[in-house]
Every structure is written in C-alpha cells, then in structure tokens.
Design a protein around this motif. Structure first.
Motif, PDB file in Angstrom:
ATOM      1  N   GLN A 148       0.810  -1.225   0.000  1.00  0.00           N
ATOM      2  CA  GLN A 148       0.000   0.000   0.000  1.00  0.00           C
ATOM      3  C   GLN A 148       0.843   1.275   0.000  1.00  0.00           C
ATOM      4  O   GLN A 148       0.447   2.284  -0.579  1.00  0.00           O
ATOM      5  CB  GLN A 148      -0.926  -0.005   1.214  1.00  0.00           C
ATOM      6  N   ALA A 149       1.989   1.260   0.688  1.00  0.00           N
ATOM      7  CA  ALA A 149       2.859   2.443   0.763  1.00  0.00           C
ATOM      8  C   ALA A 149       4.312   1.983   0.695  1.00  0.00           C
ATOM      9  O   ALA A 149       5.036   2.011   1.701  1.00  0.00           O
ATOM     10  CB  ALA A 149       2.595   3.219   2.043  1.00  0.00           C
ATOM     11  N   THR A 204       1.330  11.707   8.702  1.00  0.00           N
ATOM     12  CA  THR A 204       0.136  12.206   8.038  1.00  0.00           C
ATOM     13  C   THR A 204       0.325  12.199   6.525  1.00  0.00           C
ATOM     14  O   THR A 204       1.456  12.163   6.019  1.00  0.00           O
ATOM     15  CB  THR A 204      -0.187  13.643   8.487  1.00  0.00           C
ATOM     16  N   GLU A 205      -0.800  12.240   5.826  1.00  0.00           N
ATOM     17  CA  GLU A 205      -0.718  12.367   4.370  1.00  0.00           C
ATOM     18  C   GLU A 205      -0.027  13.668   3.991  1.00  0.00           C
ATOM     19  O   GLU A 205       0.722  13.732   3.006  1.00  0.00           O
ATOM     20  CB  GLU A 205      -2.125  12.322   3.777  1.00  0.00           C
ATOM     21  N   PRO A 216      -5.021  10.095   7.862  1.00  0.00           N
ATOM     22  CA  PRO A 216      -5.684  10.754   6.729  1.00  0.00           C
ATOM     23  C   PRO A 216      -5.964  12.224   7.017  1.00  0.00           C
ATOM     24  O   PRO A 216      -7.102  12.636   7.252  1.00  0.00           O
ATOM     25  CB  PRO A 216      -6.985   9.945   6.577  1.00  0.00           C
ATOM     26  N   ASN A 217      -4.919  13.023   6.998  1.00  0.00           N
ATOM     27  CA  ASN A 217      -5.031  14.445   7.308  1.00  0.00           C
ATOM     28  C   ASN A 217      -3.958  15.190   6.529  1.00  0.00           C
ATOM     29  O   ASN A 217      -2.807  14.727   6.457  1.00  0.00           O
ATOM     30  CB  ASN A 217      -4.850  14.657   8.819  1.00  0.00           C
ATOM     31  N   GLN A 218      -4.305  16.341   5.964  1.00  0.00           N
ATOM     32  CA  GLN A 218      -3.347  17.100   5.165  1.00  0.00           C
ATOM     33  C   GLN A 218      -2.399  17.946   6.006  1.00  0.00           C
ATOM     34  O   GLN A 218      -1.482  18.576   5.468  1.00  0.00           O
ATOM     35  CB  GLN A 218      -4.090  17.987   4.165  1.00  0.00           C
ATOM     36  N   LEU A 268       3.796  13.524   3.877  1.00  0.00           N
ATOM     37  CA  LEU A 268       4.296  12.794   2.708  1.00  0.00           C
ATOM     38  C   LEU A 268       4.288  13.676   1.469  1.00  0.00           C
ATOM     39  O   LEU A 268       5.077  13.463   0.545  1.00  0.00           O
ATOM     40  CB  LEU A 268       3.441  11.553   2.465  1.00  0.00           C
ATOM     41  N   ASN A 269       3.423  14.677   1.476  1.00  0.00           N
ATOM     42  CA  ASN A 269       3.285  15.533   0.297  1.00  0.00           C
ATOM     43  C   ASN A 269       4.291  16.673   0.256  1.00  0.00           C
ATOM     44  O   ASN A 269       4.607  17.170  -0.832  1.00  0.00           O
ATOM     45  CB  ASN A 269       1.867  16.121   0.231  1.00  0.00           C
ATOM     46  N   ILE A 321      -0.645   5.579   8.497  1.00  0.00           N
ATOM     47  CA  ILE A 321      -0.847   6.867   7.837  1.00  0.00           C
ATOM     48  C   ILE A 321      -2.099   7.518   8.416  1.00  0.00           C
ATOM     49  O   ILE A 321      -3.145   6.864   8.557  1.00  0.00           O
ATOM     50  CB  ILE A 321      -0.976   6.720   6.313  1.00  0.00           C
TER      51      ILE A 321
END
Length: 290
Positions: A67-68, A114-115, A93-95, A118-119, A91
C-alpha cells in the motif's frame, strides 16, 4: 546522559507530587495508599493501551509494503540500521504535516505519519523525521510520555475530586476551615495540576532534543531534519493537527511552542533551538568524519 538525568529527575518530582497531594488532601496512610494505587492503575492501563488510544485519536490506519512501498521500506531500512524490530507503519488521513511514534516498547511500537507530511517533505527530510520517531522508540520515550501523562492525569483527577468535595461537602469544608487547612487545600487544588502539567511538558521537551540528536546520528544528515522541522512548523501554524491535547507531546512538531512563559506550557522546545542544535551536530559530524 544529561537529558536522561533530567527525565528521571522530572519523573521523580512528578511521582512525588502525586504522593504529596494524596497525603495532603486525603490524609495519612490512606492518602499515601490512594496516591500509589491510582498511579499504579493508570500506568498499567497506559502501558497496555496507550498505543491503541493514540492511533485511534488521530484516526491512523495501518499500511503494508504494497500500500505504501516508499514509506514502508524507509521505515524498514532505518529500523534495521537502528537495530530495532520493524514497527507498525500507519498513515493519518489528514493534510496537516506531522508525525509521531507510540508503543510501550520497541517490540510493540508504531510510527505514524500524516498524508500532509508525505506531500511536502523531500525524501531525505522525511528520512530525518522517521529517524527521529524511531529514536523515540529506541529510547522508550513513548513509555516515558505515557507514564508522565497518566501520573499528571491522576494528580488532576485528585484535585478535581477535592474541588467537588469543597463545593458540595459543606460539613467537611467547615471542618477544614476550623482546622486552618482550607487555604492550603485550595492552593493544592489550584497549583498541583498546573505544576504537574509543567513537569510533564518539560519531560517532553527534554526528550525531543535527544530524539533529534539520535536521528542526526542515524541518518548522518542533521541538516535534513533541521530543514524538515522548519518546513513542518511553517505549515502546522496554518493547519494544526487538532486532537486531544494529552497527545500533543507525541507529535514531532507543535506549532504552539512560544517564548518566555509560553515555553512552560509547550510540549516541544522552540524549533529555532532544535535547528540550532542540529546544525551544531552537523559541524561535529563533519569534524569527526562520521
């Protein structure tokens, strides 16, 4: 070693405060037994359940290598380098950009990101963050924080219990007034939870410096973690990761860290101070050819 001594000393003061407030408020041997018993029960609960509670609070979901793959392999590689068992990988699920570790020991540990983190982070910056969290696990900081939080919570519970008795137990309040102890009890009810919170947060701040240093040595790239902390603080101020305040010490960054009196009630040192220490470590590593 200095940070370890500070942590032990602060935990000892926190435990002593719990025993003292129990003895002062309840009185005698009974108060002593209540304080020790309450601490034992809450610590036993946190020992077995703290990781599940923290992951649940942040709605973290487990991910596999399929998955990751990038994140999973990074955690796996750094865990092997640190001689740690592979922790669970989660993970959130939060920006919002943040991360934390939890678990009672290295064999029952988890790393969550957090998501958002990763971004926004580069690979070497994310590696520094993961190494920071793995150092918390290696140092058993996750257990230390659970103990500090539950003892502080027990102190607050005792103080709240007494405040109710002062409001609704008129007879006992008058007796205390006659004996001249009512002001002492009131001061204890007000000041003990504040003191417990300050000590708990001081423990958290001490452990953050140690985790930063451990991450710097594990990756041999202190600057990457320093850059990650600066980036995380800037984004966290705009989009904080809201949850139960009791779990804020777990996070790698707390945007509410301030100066002067604000530092007393912050779960993290000022990011500027952490960056400064990391850059000093970079110079030391360069001199030693690490």
């Amino acid at each position: 070693m200095n940070n370890q001594f500070k942590t032990v000393a602060l935990l000892a003061v926190l435990s002593g405060l719990l025993i003292a407030i129990s003895y002062w408020i309840i009185g005698g041997t009974g108060g002593l037994i209540v304080g020790i018993g309450l601490a034992a029960v809450t610590n036993l609960f946190s020992w077995y359940q703290s990781d599940k509670i923290a992951l649940s609070v942040y709605h973290a979901r487990p991910v596999s290598e399929t998955q990751a793959p990038g994140l999973y392999r990074m955690v796996q590689r750094l865990s092997q380098r640190a001689n740690l068992p592979m922790p669970g990988v989660y993970i959130v699920p939060n920006q919002t950009a943040n991360a934390f570790a939890t678990g009672r020991d290295p064999e029952h540990a988890a790393v969550a990101v957090t998501e958002g983190i990763l971004n926004i982070l580069s690979e070497d910056e994310l590696e520094g963050v993961i190494a920071h969290e793995l150092t918390h696990i290696a140092n058993r900081d996750t257990l230390t924080q659970a103990v500090a939080a539950t003892v502080a919570g027990a102190i607050s519970f005792l103080a709240q219990m007494v405040s109710y008795s002062l409001w609704f137990g008129g007879a006992s309040s008058r007796e205390s007034d006659k004996s001249g102890n009512i002001f002492g009890v009131l001061l204890t009810v007000i000041l003990a939870p504040i003191a417990a919170t300050i000590i708990q947060l001081a423990i958290s701040r001490t452990r953050e410096f140690s985790a930063d240093a451990g991450a710097a040595k594990l990756t041999a790239n202190p600057r990457a973690l320093a850059q990650a902390l600066q980036r995380l603080e800037a984004t966290a101020k705009q989009r904080p990761l809201n949850a139960n305040p009791a779990f804020e010490p777990l996070l790698i960054i707390n945007p509410l860290s301030g100066k002067f009196l604000g530092n007393l009630f912050s779960s993290h040192p000022a990011t500027e101070a952490r960056v400064e220490e990391l850059l000093k470590l970079e110079q030391q590593l360069l001199r030693t050819g690490y």
